[in-house]
Design a protein around this motif. Structure first.
Motif, PDB file in Angstrom:
ATOM      1  N   GLN A   5     -22.857 -24.835   7.165  1.00  0.00           N
ATOM      2  CA  GLN A   5     -22.547 -24.376   5.811  1.00  0.00           C
ATOM      3  C   GLN A   5     -21.113 -24.697   5.409  1.00  0.00           C
ATOM      4  OE1 GLN A   5     -24.698 -23.118   3.497  1.00  0.00           O
ATOM      5  NE2 GLN A   5     -26.240 -23.694   5.006  1.00  0.00           N
ATOM      6  N   ASP A   6     -20.160 -24.454   6.294  1.00  0.00           N
ATOM      7  CA  ASP A   6     -18.750 -24.715   5.980  1.00  0.00           C
ATOM      8  C   ASP A   6     -18.425 -26.202   6.060  1.00  0.00           C
ATOM      9  OD1 ASP A   6     -18.131 -22.075   5.443  1.00  0.00           O
ATOM     10  OD2 ASP A   6     -17.514 -21.657   7.505  1.00  0.00           O
ATOM     11  N   GLY A   7     -19.118 -26.920   6.915  1.00  0.00           N
ATOM     12  CA  GLY A   7     -18.925 -28.358   7.014  1.00  0.00           C
ATOM     13  C   GLY A   7     -18.481 -28.819   8.387  1.00  0.00           C
ATOM     14  N   TYR A   8     -18.663 -30.090   8.623  1.00  0.00           N
ATOM     15  CA  TYR A   8     -18.361 -30.705   9.910  1.00  0.00           C
ATOM     16  C   TYR A   8     -18.197 -32.206   9.719  1.00  0.00           C
ATOM     17  CZ  TYR A   8     -23.411 -31.534   9.636  1.00  0.00           C
ATOM     18  OH  TYR A   8     -24.671 -31.890   9.214  1.00  0.00           O
ATOM     19  N   LYS A   9     -17.724 -32.861  10.769  1.00  0.00           N
ATOM     20  CA  LYS A   9     -17.608 -34.315  10.764  1.00  0.00           C
ATOM     21  C   LYS A   9     -18.492 -34.876  11.858  1.00  0.00           C
ATOM     22  CE  LYS A   9     -12.928 -34.908   9.101  1.00  0.00           C
ATOM     23  NZ  LYS A   9     -11.732 -35.721   9.209  1.00  0.00           N
ATOM     24  N   ILE A  10     -19.065 -36.033  11.574  1.00  0.00           N
ATOM     25  CA  ILE A  10     -19.773 -36.835  12.569  1.00  0.00           C
ATOM     26  C   ILE A  10     -19.035 -38.166  12.611  1.00  0.00           C
ATOM     27  CG2 ILE A  10     -21.902 -38.057  13.133  1.00  0.00           C
ATOM     28  CD1 ILE A  10     -23.427 -35.789  11.739  1.00  0.00           C
ATOM     29  N   ILE A  11     -18.546 -38.525  13.787  1.00  0.00           N
ATOM     30  CA  ILE A  11     -17.724 -39.732  13.924  1.00  0.00           C
ATOM     31  C   ILE A  11     -18.264 -40.602  15.056  1.00  0.00           C
ATOM     32  CG2 ILE A  11     -15.407 -40.623  14.457  1.00  0.00           C
ATOM     33  CD1 ILE A  11     -14.335 -37.878  13.425  1.00  0.00           C
ATOM     34  N   ILE A  12     -18.344 -41.897  14.782  1.00  0.00           N
ATOM     35  CA  ILE A  12     -18.623 -42.886  15.820  1.00  0.00           C
ATOM     36  C   ILE A  12     -17.480 -43.897  15.766  1.00  0.00           C
ATOM     37  CG2 ILE A  12     -20.131 -44.738  16.635  1.00  0.00           C
ATOM     38  CD1 ILE A  12     -22.489 -43.208  15.407  1.00  0.00           C
ATOM     39  N   ASN A  13     -16.723 -43.999  16.836  1.00  0.00           N
ATOM     40  CA  ASN A  13     -15.647 -44.979  16.933  1.00  0.00           C
ATOM     41  C   ASN A  13     -16.222 -46.260  17.537  1.00  0.00           C
ATOM     42  OD1 ASN A  13     -13.713 -43.038  16.069  1.00  0.00           O
ATOM     43  ND2 ASN A  13     -13.647 -42.222  18.142  1.00  0.00           N
ATOM     44  N   CYS A  14     -15.693 -47.401  17.115  1.00  0.00           N
ATOM     45  CA  CYS A  14     -16.181 -48.681  17.640  1.00  0.00           C
ATOM     46  C   CYS A  14     -15.010 -49.563  18.067  1.00  0.00           C
ATOM     47  CB  CYS A  14     -17.034 -49.389  16.593  1.00  0.00           C
ATOM     48  SG  CYS A  14     -17.778 -50.924  17.200  1.00  0.00           S
ATOM     49  N   ASN A  15     -14.987 -49.843  19.345  1.00  0.00           N
ATOM     50  CA  ASN A  15     -13.994 -50.722  19.968  1.00  0.00           C
ATOM     51  C   ASN A  15     -12.569 -50.176  19.849  1.00  0.00           C
ATOM     52  OD1 ASN A  15     -15.836 -52.534  21.055  1.00  0.00           O
ATOM     53  ND2 ASN A  15     -15.908 -53.755  19.187  1.00  0.00           N
ATOM     54  N   LYS A  16     -11.639 -50.912  20.425  1.00  0.00           N
ATOM     55  CA  LYS A  16     -10.260 -50.449  20.596  1.00  0.00           C
ATOM     56  C   LYS A  16      -9.594 -50.026  19.288  1.00  0.00           C
ATOM     57  CE  LYS A  16      -5.895 -51.934  22.656  1.00  0.00           C
ATOM     58  NZ  LYS A  16      -5.190 -53.034  23.331  1.00  0.00           N
ATOM     59  N   HIS A  17      -9.631 -50.869  18.279  1.00  0.00           N
ATOM     60  CA  HIS A  17      -8.953 -50.548  17.020  1.00  0.00           C
ATOM     61  C   HIS A  17      -9.642 -49.409  16.274  1.00  0.00           C
ATOM     62  CE1 HIS A  17      -6.537 -54.533  16.519  1.00  0.00           C
ATOM     63  NE2 HIS A  17      -6.301 -53.926  17.665  1.00  0.00           N
ATOM     64  N   GLY A  18     -10.900 -49.161  16.585  1.00  0.00           N
ATOM     65  CA  GLY A  18     -11.623 -48.057  15.971  1.00  0.00           C
ATOM     66  C   GLY A  18     -11.458 -46.755  16.722  1.00  0.00           C
ATOM     67  N   GLY A  19     -10.729 -46.787  17.841  1.00  0.00           N
ATOM     68  CA  GLY A  19     -10.457 -45.575  18.602  1.00  0.00           C
ATOM     69  C   GLY A  19     -11.450 -45.267  19.710  1.00  0.00           C
ATOM     70  N   GLN A  20     -12.341 -46.208  20.029  1.00  0.00           N
ATOM     71  CA  GLN A  20     -13.307 -45.976  21.100  1.00  0.00           C
ATOM     72  C   GLN A  20     -12.609 -46.105  22.448  1.00  0.00           C
ATOM     73  OE1 GLN A  20     -16.734 -48.561  21.005  1.00  0.00           O
ATOM     74  NE2 GLN A  20     -17.805 -47.398  22.585  1.00  0.00           N
ATOM     75  N   GLU A  21     -12.639 -45.031  23.237  1.00  0.00           N
ATOM     76  CA  GLU A  21     -11.962 -45.020  24.537  1.00  0.00           C
ATOM     77  C   GLU A  21     -12.914 -45.298  25.689  1.00  0.00           C
ATOM     78  OE1 GLU A  21      -9.791 -41.366  24.897  1.00  0.00           O
ATOM     79  OE2 GLU A  21      -8.657 -41.732  23.057  1.00  0.00           O
ATOM     80  N   ILE A  22     -14.178 -44.977  25.527  1.00  0.00           N
ATOM     81  CA  ILE A  22     -15.180 -45.212  26.567  1.00  0.00           C
ATOM     82  C   ILE A  22     -16.212 -46.175  26.006  1.00  0.00           C
ATOM     83  CG2 ILE A  22     -16.994 -44.146  27.987  1.00  0.00           C
ATOM     84  CD1 ILE A  22     -15.306 -41.603  28.033  1.00  0.00           C
ATOM     85  N   ASN A  23     -16.466 -47.272  26.724  1.00  0.00           N
ATOM     86  CA  ASN A  23     -17.430 -48.267  26.262  1.00  0.00           C
ATOM     87  C   ASN A  23     -18.856 -47.790  26.489  1.00  0.00           C
ATOM     88  OD1 ASN A  23     -15.770 -50.145  25.148  1.00  0.00           O
ATOM     89  ND2 ASN A  23     -15.699 -51.465  26.930  1.00  0.00           N
ATOM     90  N   TYR A  24     -19.207 -46.757  25.766  1.00  0.00           N
ATOM     91  CA  TYR A  24     -20.549 -46.180  25.785  1.00  0.00           C
ATOM     92  C   TYR A  24     -20.683 -45.504  24.421  1.00  0.00           C
ATOM     93  CZ  TYR A  24     -24.674 -44.023  27.968  1.00  0.00           C
ATOM     94  OH  TYR A  24     -25.955 -43.658  28.314  1.00  0.00           O
ATOM     95  N   LYS A  63     -11.167 -26.104   9.072  1.00  0.00           N
ATOM     96  CA  LYS A  63     -10.963 -27.162   8.084  1.00  0.00           C
ATOM     97  C   LYS A  63     -10.316 -28.342   8.794  1.00  0.00           C
ATOM     98  CE  LYS A  63      -9.021 -28.167   3.600  1.00  0.00           C
ATOM     99  NZ  LYS A  63     -10.030 -28.611   2.739  1.00  0.00           N
ATOM    100  N   LEU A  64     -10.963 -29.490   8.738  1.00  0.00           N
ATOM    101  CA  LEU A  64     -10.509 -30.674   9.459  1.00  0.00           C
ATOM    102  C   LEU A  64      -9.742 -31.615   8.546  1.00  0.00           C
ATOM    103  CD1 LEU A  64     -13.840 -31.265  11.367  1.00  0.00           C
ATOM    104  CD2 LEU A  64     -11.791 -30.138  12.240  1.00  0.00           C
ATOM    105  N   LYS A  65      -8.755 -32.276   9.095  1.00  0.00           N
ATOM    106  CA  LYS A  65      -7.970 -33.246   8.338  1.00  0.00           C
ATOM    107  C   LYS A  65      -8.827 -34.468   8.024  1.00  0.00           C
ATOM    108  CE  LYS A  65      -3.621 -32.026  10.541  1.00  0.00           C
ATOM    109  NZ  LYS A  65      -2.518 -32.501  11.380  1.00  0.00           N
ATOM    110  N   THR A  66      -8.511 -35.106   6.918  1.00  0.00           N
ATOM    111  CA  THR A  66      -9.180 -36.357   6.582  1.00  0.00           C
ATOM    112  C   THR A  66      -8.213 -37.510   6.849  1.00  0.00           C
ATOM    113  OG1 THR A  66      -8.510 -36.143   4.280  1.00  0.00           O
ATOM    114  CG2 THR A  66     -10.690 -35.333   4.843  1.00  0.00           C
ATOM    115  N   LEU A  67      -8.751 -38.653   7.177  1.00  0.00           N
ATOM    116  CA  LEU A  67      -7.915 -39.809   7.460  1.00  0.00           C
ATOM    117  C   LEU A  67      -7.514 -40.531   6.189  1.00  0.00           C
ATOM    118  CD1 LEU A  67      -9.775 -41.217  10.590  1.00  0.00           C
ATOM    119  CD2 LEU A  67      -7.662 -39.910  10.530  1.00  0.00           C
ATOM    120  N   TYR A  68      -8.369 -40.490   5.156  1.00  0.00           N
ATOM    121  CA  TYR A  68      -8.101 -41.244   3.939  1.00  0.00           C
ATOM    122  C   TYR A  68      -8.243 -40.358   2.734  1.00  0.00           C
ATOM    123  CZ  TYR A  68      -8.721 -45.104   7.138  1.00  0.00           C
ATOM    124  OH  TYR A  68      -8.590 -45.956   8.182  1.00  0.00           O
TER     125      TYR A  68
END
Length: 114
Positions: free
Chosen positions: A80-99, A109-114
């Motif tokens: 109800q209040d809200g949430y984020k769903i994030i998938i990072n892809c590769n190094k520049h996208g912030g993916q730390e584990i290759n899975y 309340k979560l910060k927004t990037l843009y």
């Protein structure tokens, strides 16, 4: 050891993790380094290294991951209040584990990037 081995060990329950849900397609567990009051990972049980590796044969896994993320958000009472769903892809996208893995974040309340 490959950097994706930790997820494979969690799926097989060879290492300790707070598994919240598991079926034939995905495993859901608390992130060990949370970035929000609720920080949950949803991973496919079969290795897909990055979002770039989603193809015609495995594309339904992403829909299932999103479905389980939404169900988990409802169970954790953050839908109800809200949430984020994030998938990072590769190094520049912030993916730390290759899975491929999906982050479900909420509980404040979560910060927004843009």
């Amino acid at each position: 050891m490959n950097n994706y081995s930790i997820f494979q060990k969690i799926i097989k329950k060879e290492i300790s993790a707070n598994i919240l849900y598991q079926d034939k397609i995905v495993t859901v567990f608390d992130d060990i380094k949370p970035k929000a009051p609720i920080h949950i990972l949803i991973i496919p049980n079969n290795l897909i290294k990055t979002a770039n590796d989603i193809n015609k044969k495995n594309k339904d896994i992403i829909a299932h991951m999103f479905y389980i993320a939404v169900q988990t958000a409802k169970e954790k009472k953050i839908s109800q209040d809200g949430y984020k769903i994030i998938i990072n892809c590769n190094k520049h996208g912030g993916q730390e584990i290759n899975y491929l893995h999906m982050h479900l974040l909420g509980g404040a309340k979560l910060k927004t990037l843009y």
